[in-house]
Each structure stands twice: as C-alpha cells, then as structure tokens.
Design an enzyme around this catalytic site. Sequence first.
Site, PDB file in Angstrom:
ATOM      1  N   GLU A   1     -33.565  11.043 -48.716  1.00  7.77           N
ATOM      2  CA  GLU A   1     -34.436  10.908 -47.530  1.00  7.77           C
ATOM      3  C   GLU A   1     -33.624  10.983 -46.250  1.00  7.77           C
ATOM      4  OE1 GLU A   1     -37.679  11.602 -47.583  1.00  7.77           O
ATOM      5  OE2 GLU A   1     -37.960   9.937 -48.977  1.00  7.77           O
ATOM      6  N   HIS A   2     -34.163  11.727 -45.301  1.00  6.85           N
ATOM      7  CA  HIS A   2     -33.481  11.946 -44.015  1.00  6.85           C
ATOM      8  C   HIS A   2     -32.090  12.527 -44.230  1.00  6.85           C
ATOM      9  CE1 HIS A   2     -36.224  10.425 -40.882  1.00  6.85           C
ATOM     10  NE2 HIS A   2     -36.757   9.760 -41.897  1.00  6.85           N
TER      11      HIS A   2
ATOM     12  N   GLY B   1     -51.496  11.817 -42.520  1.00  9.65           N
ATOM     13  CA  GLY B   1     -50.778  10.719 -41.860  1.00  9.65           C
ATOM     14  C   GLY B   1     -50.211   9.717 -42.845  1.00  9.65           C
TER      15      GLY B   1
ATOM     16  N   GLY C   1     -47.448  10.498 -44.915  1.00 13.17           N
ATOM     17  CA  GLY C   1     -46.073  10.859 -45.291  1.00 13.17           C
ATOM     18  C   GLY C   1     -46.005  11.661 -46.569  1.00 13.17           C
TER      19      GLY C   1
ATOM     20  N   SER D   1     -46.838  15.005 -46.561  1.00 13.95           N
ATOM     21  CA  SER D   1     -46.744  16.407 -46.128  1.00 13.95           C
ATOM     22  C   SER D   1     -48.053  17.162 -46.053  1.00 13.95           C
ATOM     23  CB  SER D   1     -45.803  17.183 -47.058  1.00 13.95           C
ATOM     24  OG  SER D   1     -44.518  17.049 -46.613  1.00 13.95           O
TER      25      SER D   1
ATOM     26  N   ASP E   1     -39.970  19.811 -47.044  1.00 10.45           N
ATOM     27  CA  ASP E   1     -41.416  19.792 -47.300  1.00 10.45           C
ATOM     28  C   ASP E   1     -41.946  21.193 -47.618  1.00 10.45           C
ATOM     29  OD1 ASP E   1     -41.007  17.192 -46.639  1.00 10.45           O
ATOM     30  OD2 ASP E   1     -42.012  17.282 -44.706  1.00 10.45           O
TER      31      ASP E   1
ATOM     32  N   TYR F   1     -37.876  10.628 -34.923  1.00  7.01           N
ATOM     33  CA  TYR F   1     -37.328  11.612 -35.866  1.00  7.01           C
ATOM     34  C   TYR F   1     -36.289  12.515 -35.190  1.00  7.01           C
ATOM     35  CZ  TYR F   1     -37.228  15.081 -39.630  1.00  7.01           C
ATOM     36  OH  TYR F   1     -36.829  15.926 -40.632  1.00  7.01           O
TER      37      TYR F   1
HETATM   38  C1  GLA Z   1     -40.193  14.532 -42.907  1.00 10.34           C
HETATM   39  C2  GLA Z   1     -39.582  15.905 -42.618  1.00 10.34           C
HETATM   40  C3  GLA Z   1     -38.633  16.336 -43.734  1.00 10.34           C
HETATM   41  C4  GLA Z   1     -37.616  15.238 -44.057  1.00 10.34           C
HETATM   42  C5  GLA Z   1     -38.322  13.897 -44.260  1.00 10.34           C
HETATM   43  C6  GLA Z   1     -37.346  12.750 -44.438  1.00 10.34           C
HETATM   44  O1  GLA Z   1     -41.038  14.621 -44.012  1.00 10.34           O
HETATM   45  O2  GLA Z   1     -40.587  16.873 -42.473  1.00 10.34           O
HETATM   46  O3  GLA Z   1     -37.988  17.532 -43.384  1.00 10.34           O
HETATM   47  O4  GLA Z   1     -36.632  15.161 -43.067  1.00 10.34           O
HETATM   48  O5  GLA Z   1     -39.172  13.583 -43.154  1.00 10.34           O
HETATM   49  O6  GLA Z   1     -36.619  12.913 -45.599  1.00 10.34           O
END
Ligand code: GLA
Length: 391
Positions: A43-44, A133, A135, A137, A183, A233
């Site tokens: 993640e991130h 909303g 998380g 995608s 995503d 972000y």
């Molecule tokens: C969002 C972004 C992704 C990724 C995640 C965190 O979903 O769209 O590209 O950075 O956050 O892992």
Amino acid sequence: MTEAVAKGESTLLRQARDKFVAAFGREPTAASAAPGRVNLIGEHVDYCEGFVLPVALPFLTIVVGAYNDTDECRILSILASGQEVDASFPATSVAALKPGEPAWANYVKGVVANFPSKVRGFDTVVVSDVPMGSGVSSSASLEVAFFTFLEALTGNRVDPVEKAQLCQKAEHEFPGMPCGIMDQFIVTLGKKDHALLIDCRSLVSTQIPVDSEDAVILVVNSNVKHQLTGSEYPQRRAQCQEAAKKLKIPSLRSARVEDLEELKLQKCDELVLKRAKHVVEEIARTEEVAQLLPQKEFDAVGQLFYKSHESLSKLMEVSCPELDELVDIMRAAPGVYGARMTGGGFGGCVIALMKKEYVDIVKENVISQYKGHPIFFVCRPSDGARILQLA
Ligand code: GLA
C-alpha cells in the site's frame, strides 16, 4: 444492510441494456465490464515503483452504447440508489477536451481524450455495483470499463498494459488525481482465483493463485467515505519523491534499509523519513506475502498484514480512527490471521485474512463492537475488464 452482494454480470448488463433501449430508442451495439479491486498488500508503494498484490472483485461497472451520428458523447449513469445522472461533451476535437462539471464525467472525458484513435459521438448507459467512496477503485473501474467500451465500439484493441497506463494518465489529467498504476492495472488484468503481483517499475506481473478453501479474505467497509482528491495523497507522493531525490535514486524502489540511515545522517525531514521507512519495508513485506500465500503460510501472512497496517497508520499516516478500531477488533477475534486497511486510506475498507468457518462469528464481533455501520463481503478474486457480447 450489512452485506454487500455482487449483482453479477448478466443482471447488470440487462439493466443497462433495458435502460439504453428506453432512453435512446434503439439497441446498443457495444458493451463492456470492469471490476473494482482490493489490495492484499503493497500500500502506498505503487507510485514509488514498488510491488503490489491486488485482486479484482466481482463488483462491476458495465457500459453499453452505440454511435449516435453526432459529435456529442452522451453518458447516462444509473447510481446504486437508482438515481440517474447524465453528462455530455463534444468529441469534435480531443485536444479541446478540458476537465469540468459534473466532476464524475471527468473520468470518462479523460479516457476519451487518451484513447489512441479518434472517437465519434456516442450514446451510453453506465451501471455499477462497485461501492463508491469505499477505497475499492470505483474510479478505475469506470475508466477501464469506458476504455474497454471504446475498444469494442471502434474495433481498436489496445495492449492491456498500455491500456492501464492510458487510464492512469486519464485520471492524472482530468480528475487531477496523481494515482499510481495499481488500480487501473488490476482492473484490467485481474484473473479469477488469483491475486496479481505487479512490479510497478517494470510493469511485469505474475498471477498468484489464491486458494479460497482454507482461508478467505473478509472485507469490512468502515462506511467512512474516503476522498483522495484532497491534498493528503499528493503530499505522500511528493514526500516519497523528496526522499528518493535526497538519496539520488530514481524512486524509493531502489532504496535499501541502509539508505534510511543515510537519510537520518542528512538530517532529512522527520515526515519524509517516516514515509521512506514505510515504503522500503512495505515493498519487502509484499514480496514476502507473494511467496508465502501460495504455500498457505497464513499465520506468517497475517503477521505481515498487521505490520503493514501499523506502518500505514504510524509512518504513512493514511489510516483513521475507524480503520484502526476495525483492525483492533479483528486482532481480538477468533480465526483471524491478520488484518489491515486497504486502498488509499482515510476511510474505506479493512481486509482480514481468516479461517472460513469463523466468518459469521467475526462479523458478529464487528457488528457488536464497531462504533460505525460496517458492510461486509467475502472477497472472491474475479476476472478483469472484458468486452461483452450482445447476443
Ligand atoms: C489509491 C491509488 C493507488 C495506490 C493506492 C494506495 O488507490 O489510486 O494508485 O497508490 O491508493 O496503495
């Protein structure tokens, strides 16, 4: 409602098709589907060229449509609530397309602007059961579903990796969200019963079998709406870039644990150091999970999930009290190997790797202890985007 149930491809397709016929008075000629996703770990780190391990979900965005012999692109979208919203924009000159209102249509405009061949005017209906909303995608699902629809409409089939990159570019340019590639990549290339290990530097990916008989992934939506278009972000992304710049490397993917000491010696900003530590360690955790998961080393995977969450909460600072609370409830619940927040953070979902037979007990624990209103689903890794046949 505490359970999210996927409606399935044929139900959504029928709904979209019936609506198209009712709204436009003719049959659609092209159709597509694209899923949502959850990320198992990594993640991130995608915007630092790291490894990620997402799966595609059975929740889908479906687009049906046909050319309309005008220069106008028209979209009619049916929301989960049943409410209908519409938008239109000209297709005359792609270069002239600019982001604007309504905000949701920017995802579509961005895709039309980045599609590799000229697009003539069309009418479309969009339906989706991907939770918004949360998380998971819904944005990438809409982008990739639209791109796939344009492939079906124009007959111009695009290489899947290039497609993911073009949809990412659309998101950067139109909604203005500087996302990584994860995503759009998983939404395009997901495969039933598999997680996808994506190397976000080389864009080479490996399908990892996920056996859902022994252990399952329970997803708990905190129902705290996550919003990623704010400043948090882009800030995380910039902080990671700053760390890489200080180390004179192209991205934190090339950083080693020793480099964190080097950053300390350089008296690097405390926050930048914390972000860099998260990224270096999270990339290592992701590679480990990709090894351990097919060997069914669920205890070890679970511990890595907890470490990932703690790091996202304390070092990356992208969690929120509700997500932390859910992970704590999971930690105390029977049959849970490990849990972590998933996705961009600041709300959205928690995932738990757990023994199948404990799912009901764990849900009860969450319902009785969590202060918010949770929504559950067991994650079934599903297929990525596809063109649908309109028989
Ligand atoms: C969002 C972004 C992704 C990724 C995640 C965190 O979903 O769209 O590209 O950075 O956050 O892992």
